[in-house]
Motif scaffolding. Structure first.
Motif, PDB file in Angstrom:
ATOM      1  N   ASP A 442      17.426  -1.074  12.578  1.00 29.85           N
ATOM      2  CA  ASP A 442      17.922  -0.225  13.661  1.00 29.85           C
ATOM      3  C   ASP A 442      16.720   0.130  14.543  1.00 29.85           C
ATOM      4  O   ASP A 442      15.771   0.765  14.066  1.00 29.85           O
ATOM      5  CB  ASP A 442      18.560   1.045  13.083  1.00 29.85           C
ATOM      6  N   PRO A 443      16.721  -0.281  15.802  1.00 29.94           N
ATOM      7  CA  PRO A 443      15.546  -0.055  16.651  1.00 29.94           C
ATOM      8  C   PRO A 443      15.234   1.416  16.881  1.00 29.94           C
ATOM      9  O   PRO A 443      14.128   1.760  17.298  1.00 29.94           O
ATOM     10  CB  PRO A 443      15.924  -0.757  17.967  1.00 29.94           C
ATOM     11  N   ARG A 444      16.191   2.305  16.607  1.00 34.21           N
ATOM     12  CA  ARG A 444      15.965   3.731  16.810  1.00 34.21           C
ATOM     13  C   ARG A 444      15.202   4.357  15.648  1.00 34.21           C
ATOM     14  O   ARG A 444      14.657   5.458  15.774  1.00 34.21           O
ATOM     15  CB  ARG A 444      17.301   4.458  16.983  1.00 34.21           C
ATOM     16  N   TYR A 445      15.158   3.689  14.501  1.00 34.31           N
ATOM     17  CA  TYR A 445      14.582   4.261  13.291  1.00 34.31           C
ATOM     18  C   TYR A 445      13.083   3.991  13.217  1.00 34.31           C
ATOM     19  O   TYR A 445      12.595   2.946  13.667  1.00 34.31           O
ATOM     20  CB  TYR A 445      15.254   3.678  12.043  1.00 34.31           C
ATOM     21  N   THR A 446      12.378   4.900  12.587  1.00 31.59           N
ATOM     22  CA  THR A 446      10.973   4.666  12.270  1.00 31.59           C
ATOM     23  C   THR A 446      10.889   3.828  10.993  1.00 31.59           C
ATOM     24  O   THR A 446      11.873   3.661  10.264  1.00 31.59           O
ATOM     25  CB  THR A 446      10.236   5.985  12.047  1.00 31.59           C
ATOM     26  N   VAL A 447       9.703   3.300  10.719  1.00 32.26           N
ATOM     27  CA  VAL A 447       9.472   2.543   9.484  1.00 32.26           C
ATOM     28  C   VAL A 447       9.840   3.388   8.273  1.00 32.26           C
ATOM     29  O   VAL A 447      10.475   2.917   7.316  1.00 32.26           O
ATOM     30  CB  VAL A 447       8.005   2.088   9.411  1.00 32.26           C
ATOM     31  N   ASP A 468       6.686   9.955  -0.826  1.00 31.39           N
ATOM     32  CA  ASP A 468       5.558   9.381  -1.562  1.00 31.39           C
ATOM     33  C   ASP A 468       5.858   7.949  -2.003  1.00 31.39           C
ATOM     34  O   ASP A 468       4.978   7.078  -1.964  1.00 31.39           O
ATOM     35  CB  ASP A 468       5.221  10.239  -2.779  1.00 31.39           C
ATOM     36  N   GLN A 469       7.094   7.698  -2.425  1.00 31.85           N
ATOM     37  CA  GLN A 469       7.463   6.346  -2.852  1.00 31.85           C
ATOM     38  C   GLN A 469       7.444   5.369  -1.671  1.00 31.85           C
ATOM     39  O   GLN A 469       7.053   4.212  -1.827  1.00 31.85           O
ATOM     40  CB  GLN A 469       8.857   6.354  -3.479  1.00 31.85           C
ATOM     41  N   ILE A 470       7.859   5.837  -0.497  1.00 23.51           N
ATOM     42  CA  ILE A 470       7.849   4.982   0.693  1.00 23.51           C
ATOM     43  C   ILE A 470       6.416   4.590   1.045  1.00 23.51           C
ATOM     44  O   ILE A 470       6.128   3.422   1.340  1.00 23.51           O
ATOM     45  CB  ILE A 470       8.534   5.696   1.872  1.00 23.51           C
ATOM     46  N   ALA A 471       5.505   5.575   0.998  1.00 23.52           N
ATOM     47  CA  ALA A 471       4.102   5.280   1.282  1.00 23.52           C
ATOM     48  C   ALA A 471       3.522   4.305   0.261  1.00 23.52           C
ATOM     49  O   ALA A 471       2.747   3.402   0.601  1.00 23.52           O
ATOM     50  CB  ALA A 471       3.291   6.575   1.290  1.00 23.52           C
ATOM     51  N   LEU A 473       5.255   2.010  -1.384  1.00 28.16           N
ATOM     52  CA  LEU A 473       5.814   0.696  -1.093  1.00 28.16           C
ATOM     53  C   LEU A 473       5.064   0.023   0.047  1.00 28.16           C
ATOM     54  O   LEU A 473       4.793  -1.186  -0.004  1.00 28.16           O
ATOM     55  CB  LEU A 473       7.302   0.824  -0.740  1.00 28.16           C
ATOM     56  N   LEU A 474       4.725   0.779   1.077  1.00 30.66           N
ATOM     57  CA  LEU A 474       3.934   0.209   2.168  1.00 30.66           C
ATOM     58  C   LEU A 474       2.592  -0.286   1.651  1.00 30.66           C
ATOM     59  O   LEU A 474       2.122  -1.365   2.033  1.00 30.66           O
ATOM     60  CB  LEU A 474       3.708   1.254   3.275  1.00 30.66           C
ATOM     61  N   ARG A 475       1.959   0.501   0.800  1.00 28.48           N
ATOM     62  CA  ARG A 475       0.662   0.083   0.250  1.00 28.48           C
ATOM     63  C   ARG A 475       0.821  -1.201  -0.561  1.00 28.48           C
ATOM     64  O   ARG A 475      -0.010  -2.111  -0.465  1.00 28.48           O
ATOM     65  CB  ARG A 475       0.097   1.190  -0.634  1.00 28.48           C
ATOM     66  N   ARG A 476       1.919  -1.305  -1.314  1.00 26.06           N
ATOM     67  CA  ARG A 476       2.138  -2.477  -2.160  1.00 26.06           C
ATOM     68  C   ARG A 476       2.265  -3.760  -1.337  1.00 26.06           C
ATOM     69  O   ARG A 476       1.842  -4.828  -1.780  1.00 26.06           O
ATOM     70  CB  ARG A 476       3.387  -2.282  -3.028  1.00 26.06           C
ATOM     71  N   VAL A 477       2.837  -3.637  -0.129  1.00 26.23           N
ATOM     72  CA  VAL A 477       2.994  -4.828   0.715  1.00 26.23           C
ATOM     73  C   VAL A 477       1.845  -4.967   1.719  1.00 26.23           C
ATOM     74  O   VAL A 477       1.920  -5.756   2.655  1.00 26.23           O
ATOM     75  CB  VAL A 477       4.347  -4.824   1.459  1.00 26.23           C
ATOM     76  N   GLY A 478       0.782  -4.187   1.523  1.00 20.40           N
ATOM     77  CA  GLY A 478      -0.427  -4.371   2.326  1.00 20.40           C
ATOM     78  C   GLY A 478      -0.415  -3.697   3.673  1.00 20.40           C
ATOM     79  O   GLY A 478      -1.137  -4.123   4.587  1.00 20.40           O
ATOM     80  N   LEU A 479       0.358  -2.606   3.827  1.00 23.67           N
ATOM     81  CA  LEU A 479       0.396  -1.881   5.095  1.00 23.67           C
ATOM     82  C   LEU A 479      -0.116  -0.465   4.914  1.00 23.67           C
ATOM     83  O   LEU A 479       0.002   0.131   3.841  1.00 23.67           O
ATOM     84  CB  LEU A 479       1.832  -1.833   5.643  1.00 23.67           C
ATOM     85  N   ASP A 480      -0.673   0.069   5.996  1.00 19.30           N
ATOM     86  CA  ASP A 480      -1.221   1.417   5.985  1.00 19.30           C
ATOM     87  C   ASP A 480      -0.110   2.446   6.206  1.00 19.30           C
ATOM     88  O   ASP A 480       0.837   2.200   6.975  1.00 19.30           O
ATOM     89  CB  ASP A 480      -2.278   1.553   7.083  1.00 19.30           C
ATOM     90  N   ALA A 481      -0.239   3.596   5.575  1.00 17.37           N
ATOM     91  CA  ALA A 481       0.771   4.646   5.730  1.00 17.37           C
ATOM     92  C   ALA A 481       0.846   5.165   7.165  1.00 17.37           C
ATOM     93  O   ALA A 481       1.831   5.814   7.540  1.00 17.37           O
ATOM     94  CB  ALA A 481       0.476   5.806   4.774  1.00 17.37           C
ATOM     95  N   GLY A 482      -0.161   4.867   7.970  1.00 21.15           N
ATOM     96  CA  GLY A 482      -0.142   5.280   9.367  1.00 21.15           C
ATOM     97  C   GLY A 482       0.969   4.623  10.175  1.00 21.15           C
ATOM     98  O   GLY A 482       1.294   5.073  11.284  1.00 21.15           O
ATOM     99  N   LEU A 483       1.578   3.565   9.623  1.00 20.63           N
ATOM    100  CA  LEU A 483       2.667   2.883  10.330  1.00 20.63           C
ATOM    101  C   LEU A 483       4.024   3.541  10.106  1.00 20.63           C
ATOM    102  O   LEU A 483       5.014   3.135  10.714  1.00 20.63           O
ATOM    103  CB  LEU A 483       2.755   1.417   9.873  1.00 20.63           C
ATOM    104  N   LEU A 484       4.080   4.544   9.254  1.00 18.22           N
ATOM    105  CA  LEU A 484       5.366   5.138   8.884  1.00 18.22           C
ATOM    106  C   LEU A 484       6.127   5.706  10.080  1.00 18.22           C
ATOM    107  O   LEU A 484       7.358   5.703  10.096  1.00 18.22           O
ATOM    108  CB  LEU A 484       5.153   6.240   7.842  1.00 18.22           C
TER     109      LEU A 484
END
Length: 607
Positions: A442-447, A468-471, A473-484
């Motif tokens: 959904d283009p309206r939603y954030t990561v 905390d779990q979302i952050a 998961l991002l770390r597990r796939v190699g992304l920074d929490a700053g993208l949330l």
């Protein structure tokens, strides 16, 4: 090769710059690019997404965009100075003297006009043939690009053609006025291997007839089969240029070597494709080597001064202070080496069949009598041409379609032919990763909210409860929490695909169905995503049903493979058996159609 190296260039580019915006918002998309292109010659520009390849191509057509500033020391087409061309002159040149073939034929062709009308527009605009001869010329052009039944196809609309036929129609439109130069921007991306081979044969024939081809691609296998010369682009500038043989067999720049290392099929099966990178030490962006933060050979002068062009042979050179220096070697590590297959069956498919009614109201099979077994922690590859039934099989396995015949069981219980409420308790344990994650977000939603919804709670409550779990998961796939807090369109293609994988992992699934998850990604981002899938499989013991038309990808990630053709499985077995000793003629034809780069093998591998 037709090309006469003593002939004058058809296209001359010297010190081309393309910028967008101004001040702090200024983006230098192309920086000082230069090359020549002669009749019957193919120059390929390769590099990652965002490197400036397509911007360069569009600048040569006067299509860089209204917010762009284009400057060049020389920009000449057949001796004409294009830096002085106005809008009217550009419209006269496009199609008549320089044509362009884009990547996505479905979006490039007008959906409300027939193929014949689309091609005929070029003939009408440039008045190359009399009005009464246009239809005959359209049919002739379709024959020229090897479209079967050209009279029928000319009357059809783009959605009525296969991907390969649409791409051929787009090429016919681009060459209708016989331009001297053809720009092909990713002309084979997302096409299956046999259609890709047909398009490459067509471009090769055009080159042999004297057309100059500028090929834009991230696929080094495609480049190897067509290009005479290669220019490697990184962050808006060329970092290496030379003959195809020199660049592919003796790459001089560290970035070129890493691109080649990322090609599935060049490395040993299962070996990591994306080498580890050094710590990113900031460099002076105005004067330094742009590749310095990622380079394994970086030294202080690389961060302070732009490197010179260093010749490594006739017509071959790289912009690098350490051209020719060997990179630190590392042992090749094969993911999952020594891993034994589990005996736990997670998906059992038996005699699956599904048919759809076509425009003529006749039913045609999409899947016919397919049976397969998927074990825990295993990757089962599914390969075949477009239209072979791969994606329909994925939808049936996911329980998004009901079969006409046969059955699917999941985790020991019935999965097909049961009411959705019966499936709901297990629905989260099988997840899907699409080819185009942007279309599934959904283009309206954030990561943060996109991933949070996968936990089963609606909207913002899920985000707060599982932050905390979302952050993690991002770390597990190699992304920074700053993208949330970002939205999908603010992410690169590779980042969006990683978010899609993070969302799929949220419910802790037993199975992930991957439907062409890397087909639209450039080679280096593809390498990172493939490494990620292999790591997740081994760490989480998740099973992968991996669907792709790319045999190199299938070979790299799969334990077993099934080959589909015209809705049926024609061959199945361990990946080594399928690729080394194929038994079915169709499998052999698929393997024969795969282009292969002659890659430099002394490259840095991963730990």
């Amino acid at each position: 090769m037709w090309s006469d190296q003593d002939a004058d260039p058809l296209l001359t580019v010297d010190d081309l710059h393309v910028t967008f915006g101004s001040g702090r918002d200024r983006v230098d998309a192309v920086r000082g690019v230069g090359f020549t292109l002669r009749a019957g010659e193919c120059l390929a520009i390769v590099g990652e997404s965002g490197s400036g390849k397509s911007v360069t191509a569009r600048a040569l057509l006067g299509l860089a965009g209204p917010t762009s500033t284009v400057t060049a020391e020389r920009l000449e087409l057949e001796g004409e100075d294009l830096t002085r061309a106005g809008d009217r002159r550009w419209r006269e040149l496009r199609g008549r003297r320089i044509g362009m073939v884009l990547q996505d034929a479905l979006s490039s062709l007008d959906p409300v006009r027939t193929v014949g009308a689309e091609i005929g527009e070029t003939l009408r605009n440039h008045r190359t043939v009399p009005r009464q001869a246009r239809q005959e010329r359209v049919v002739s052009l379709l024959k020229r690009v090897h479209v079967p039944d050209p009279e029928l196809r000319a009357r059809q609309y783009p959605h009525q053609l296969s991907g390969g036929l649409r791409q051929r129609a787009l090429i016919a439109s681009a060459v209708a006025a016989d331009p001297a130069v053809l720009i092909a921007d990713e002309p084979t991306t997302a096409l299956d291997v046999t259609v890709q081979a047909q398009i490459l044969d067509l471009l090769t024939a055009m080159k042999a007839a004297g057309t100059a081809v500028l090929l834009i691609s991230h696929d080094l296998s495609v480049v190897a089969s067509l290009a005479d010369r290669i220019a490697v682009m990184y962050q808006g500038a060329f970092v290496e240029q030379g003959s195809a043989e020199d660049v592919l067999e003796s790459p001089a720049h560290p970035y070129t070597r890493r691109l080649l290392a990322a090609v599935p099929g060049v490395r040993p099966r299962g070996a990591r494709l994306a080498p580890p990178e050094p710590d990113r030490v900031p460099a002076d962006a105005a004067t330094a080597c742009r590749y310095a933060p990622r380079c394994p050979l970086v030294e202080e002068r690389c961060r302070e001064h732009a490197p010179p062009l260093v010749s490594t042979g006739p017509g071959h050179g790289a912009w690098c202070w350490r051209t020719g220096d060997e990179e630190p070697s590392a042992a090749v590590t094969v993911a999952g080496a020594g891993r034994e297959r589990s005996d736990e069956v997670v998906i059992e498919v038996s005699g699956l069949a599904k048919a759809f009614r076509g425009p003529d109201r006749r039913y045609r099979p999409a899947v016919a009598g397919v049976s397969l077994t998927l074990y825990a922690g295993e990757t089962l590859g599914v390969v075949g041409e477009s239209g072979s039934g791969k994606s329909t099989l994925a939808a049936l396995v996911m329980g998004l379609l009901e079969p006409d015949d046969g059955s699917v069981s999941f985790l020991g219980g019935p999965w097909s032919r049961v009411p959705e409420p019966s499936r709901r308790p297990r629905r989260g344990r099988i997840q899907l990763v699409h080819q185009d994650p942007l279309a599934s977000f959904d283009p309206r939603y954030t990561v943060e909210r996109i991933i949070g919804e996968a936990f089963g709670s609606p909207g913002r409550r899920a985000v707060r409860r599982h932050r905390d779990q979302i952050a993690e998961l991002l770390r597990r796939v190699g992304l920074d929490a700053g993208l949330l807090t970002r939205h999908p369109r603010e992410l690169s293609g590779g980042q969006r695909q990683r978010v899609a994988i993070a969302r799929a992992l949220a419910p802790q699934p037993d199975v992930i169905v991957c439907d062409e998850p890397v087909s639209a990604l450039d080679v280096s981002v593809q390498a990172q995503i493939l490494d990620l899938f292999v790591d997740l499989r081994d760490e989480l013991d998740v099973a992968l049903l991996f669907i792709s038309h790319d045999l190199g990808v299938i070979h790299h990630v799969s334990d077993r493979v099934i080959v589909m053709r015209e809705a049926e499985v024609v061959e199945a077995g361990p990946v080594e058996q399928i690729f080394e000793s194929p038994r079915h003629p169709y499998t052999r034809s698929l393997l024969a159609a795969v282009p292969q780069p002659k890659a430099h093998t002394d490259i840095t591998s991963a730990h």
